[in-house]
Motif scaffolding. Structure first.
Motif, PDB file in Angstrom:
ATOM      1  N   ALA A  62      14.691  -0.972  -6.058  1.00 45.56           N
ATOM      2  CA  ALA A  62      14.840   0.195  -5.187  1.00 45.56           C
ATOM      3  C   ALA A  62      13.618   1.100  -5.253  1.00 45.56           C
ATOM      4  CB  ALA A  62      16.088   0.978  -5.593  1.00 45.56           C
ATOM      5  N   TYR A  63      12.748   0.918  -6.253  1.00 49.20           N
ATOM      6  CA  TYR A  63      11.573   1.757  -6.413  1.00 49.20           C
ATOM      7  C   TYR A  63      10.366   1.263  -5.616  1.00 49.20           C
ATOM      8  CZ  TYR A  63      14.122   4.018 -10.201  1.00 49.20           C
ATOM      9  OH  TYR A  63      15.059   4.717 -10.932  1.00 49.20           O
ATOM     10  N   LYS A  67       0.838  -1.201   0.000  1.00 49.90           N
ATOM     11  CA  LYS A  67       0.000   0.000   0.000  1.00 49.90           C
ATOM     12  C   LYS A  67       0.872   1.250   0.000  1.00 49.90           C
ATOM     13  CE  LYS A  67      -3.847   2.371   0.616  1.00 49.90           C
ATOM     14  NZ  LYS A  67      -4.927   2.444  -0.394  1.00 49.90           N
ATOM     15  N   ALA A  68       1.923   1.243   0.804  1.00 49.97           N
ATOM     16  CA  ALA A  68       2.804   2.411   0.901  1.00 49.97           C
ATOM     17  C   ALA A  68       3.579   2.639  -0.392  1.00 49.97           C
ATOM     18  CB  ALA A  68       3.769   2.236   2.077  1.00 49.97           C
ATOM     19  N   ASP A  69       4.016   1.557  -1.044  1.00 50.78           N
ATOM     20  CA  ASP A  69       4.831   1.689  -2.252  1.00 50.78           C
ATOM     21  C   ASP A  69       4.004   1.929  -3.503  1.00 50.78           C
ATOM     22  OD1 ASP A  69       7.321   1.408  -1.049  1.00 50.78           O
ATOM     23  OD2 ASP A  69       7.275  -0.781  -1.186  1.00 50.78           O
ATOM     24  N   GLY A 115      19.512  -1.988  -2.862  1.00 50.09           N
ATOM     25  CA  GLY A 115      20.320  -0.959  -3.502  1.00 50.09           C
ATOM     26  C   GLY A 115      19.752  -0.617  -4.865  1.00 50.09           C
ATOM     27  N   GLY A 116      20.542   0.094  -5.647  1.00 46.20           N
ATOM     28  CA  GLY A 116      20.082   0.563  -6.946  1.00 46.20           C
ATOM     29  C   GLY A 116      20.935   0.066  -8.095  1.00 46.20           C
ATOM     30  N   SER A 118      13.813  -8.697  -9.256  1.00 47.96           N
ATOM     31  CA  SER A 118      12.376  -8.454  -9.425  1.00 47.96           C
ATOM     32  C   SER A 118      12.101  -6.975  -9.661  1.00 47.96           C
ATOM     33  CB  SER A 118      11.607  -8.943  -8.188  1.00 47.96           C
ATOM     34  OG  SER A 118      12.072  -8.300  -7.014  1.00 47.96           O
ATOM     35  N   PRO A 119      10.974  -6.653 -10.293  1.00 47.82           N
ATOM     36  CA  PRO A 119      10.619  -5.266 -10.593  1.00 47.82           C
ATOM     37  C   PRO A 119       9.849  -4.628  -9.444  1.00 47.82           C
ATOM     38  CG  PRO A 119       9.035  -6.708 -11.607  1.00 47.82           C
ATOM     39  CD  PRO A 119      10.028  -7.596 -10.913  1.00 47.82           C
ATOM     40  N   TRP A 120       9.564  -3.344  -9.605  1.00 50.98           N
ATOM     41  CA  TRP A 120       8.884  -2.589  -8.560  1.00 50.98           C
ATOM     42  C   TRP A 120       7.389  -2.847  -8.505  1.00 50.98           C
ATOM     43  CZ3 TRP A 120       5.011   0.425 -10.489  1.00 50.98           C
ATOM     44  CH2 TRP A 120       5.075   0.750 -11.856  1.00 50.98           C
TER      45      TRP A 120
END
Length: 298
Positions: free
Chosen positions: A140-141, A48-50, A167-168, A111-113
């Motif tokens: 990281a997103y 929910k936050a992301d 990390g990124g 994995s993706p955001w």
């Protein structure tokens, strides 16, 4: 700990044979399932936050599908890992021929955001079922979910079996340059090409997935499942793109048709299926083959 040291530690652990017994694989799957169940509320809050996902969407398209994957693997792992008899050429009579599924070793899962739980823990379940170790790299997103996944994994598994790297782009580039035994990546075609180029330096096989492309081959064996026939069709950047089925072939013959989250419907909606054709919900979503919100791994 440096990333190279982390990989070497996992490779050393794999070489001991500790991940090979089926009882150990099942134990790892059961521990993952219990950890997921215990942290459902927190994961829904992080999603929910992301991403602004509701609890029902979080469960339907992420947590519930991982639970389904785990149940299926625990139920069928014995048959997946069993020797498969094959024909013996007359010249080798009276020999007996069979195919024995074997894990690859240390797997990198990136994995993706947009589906950070499903596309991290789903592939992890398959990697563990196949007897591999794994390093997870969430996006990281989706920071809240990534931090929680790291906490969950650290509390559930020893780092020589499974660990999470956050990390990124710098961490991504370093991981992609390392000699993993397999890389499982979901993201955009542009980044996918960079992943393939980096992996080619070590001849590391790669499974790529995004909204438009799915590159698979014999190298997908240890990820899909121990038999080498079961493979993900990866979700795209939007729920509307989840209604994509992929026909996989092995040496020219069709093995399986499977989807991660397929909308089996006409223009008015229909049933929502999990990886194994089980109905997990009903949707009124219309078919849309949009790739406007491609996944990213930065």
């Amino acid at each position: 700990m440096e990333l190279s040291e982390l990989l070497e530690r996992q490779k050393t652990y794999f070489d001991t044979g500790a991940t090979l017994p089926l009882r150990e694989r099942k134990r790892s799957l059961a521990r993952l399932g219990k950890a997921l169940l215990a942290n459902e509320d927190r994961l829904c809050e992080a999603l929910k936050a992301d991403l602004g996902k509701s609890r029902s969407e979080s469960y339907l398209c992420e947590l519930g599908m991982v639970h389904s994957e785990l149940r299926h693997l625990l139920k069928n792992l014995d048959s997946y890992a069993a020797d498969r008899p094959v024909k013996t050429p007359l010249a080798q009579f009276p020999a007996r021929s069979f195919v024995r599924p074997c894990p690859k070793g240390c797997v990198l899962i990136v994995s993706p955001w947009n589906y950070p739980v499903l596309l991290t823990l789903g592939p992890l379940a398959d990697a563990l079922a196949a007897g591999n170790t794994a390093i997870l790299k969430p996006s990281a997103y989706s920071p809240h979910t990534s931090r929680l996944l790291r906490e969950l994994i650290d509390a559930t598994f020893p780092p020589e079996l499974v660990t999470v790297v956050t990390g990124g782009r710098r961490e991504n580039a370093e991981l992609f340059s390392m000699p993993f035994d397999h890389i499982f990546f979901t993201g955009s075609p542009a980044v996918g090409r960079a992943v393939m180029a980096a992996a080619a330096e070590h001849l590391t096989p790669v499974t790529l997935g995004d909204s438009d492309n799915l590159n698979v081959g014999d190298s997908v064996i240890a990820i899909g499942n121990p038999l080498g026939e079961l493979t993900f069709s990866l979700t795209a950047g939007a729920v509307s793109a989840l209604n994509r089925q992929v026909t996989l072939s092995n040496n020219g013959t069709m093995d399986l048709i499977q989807t991660d989250c397929a909308i089996n419907s006409g223009n008015s909606g229909g049933a929502l299926f999990n990886l194994y054709g089980e109905v997990i919900g009903i949707t009124n979503a219309k078919y849309s083959n949009s790739s406007s919100s491609e996944a990213s791994i930065d």
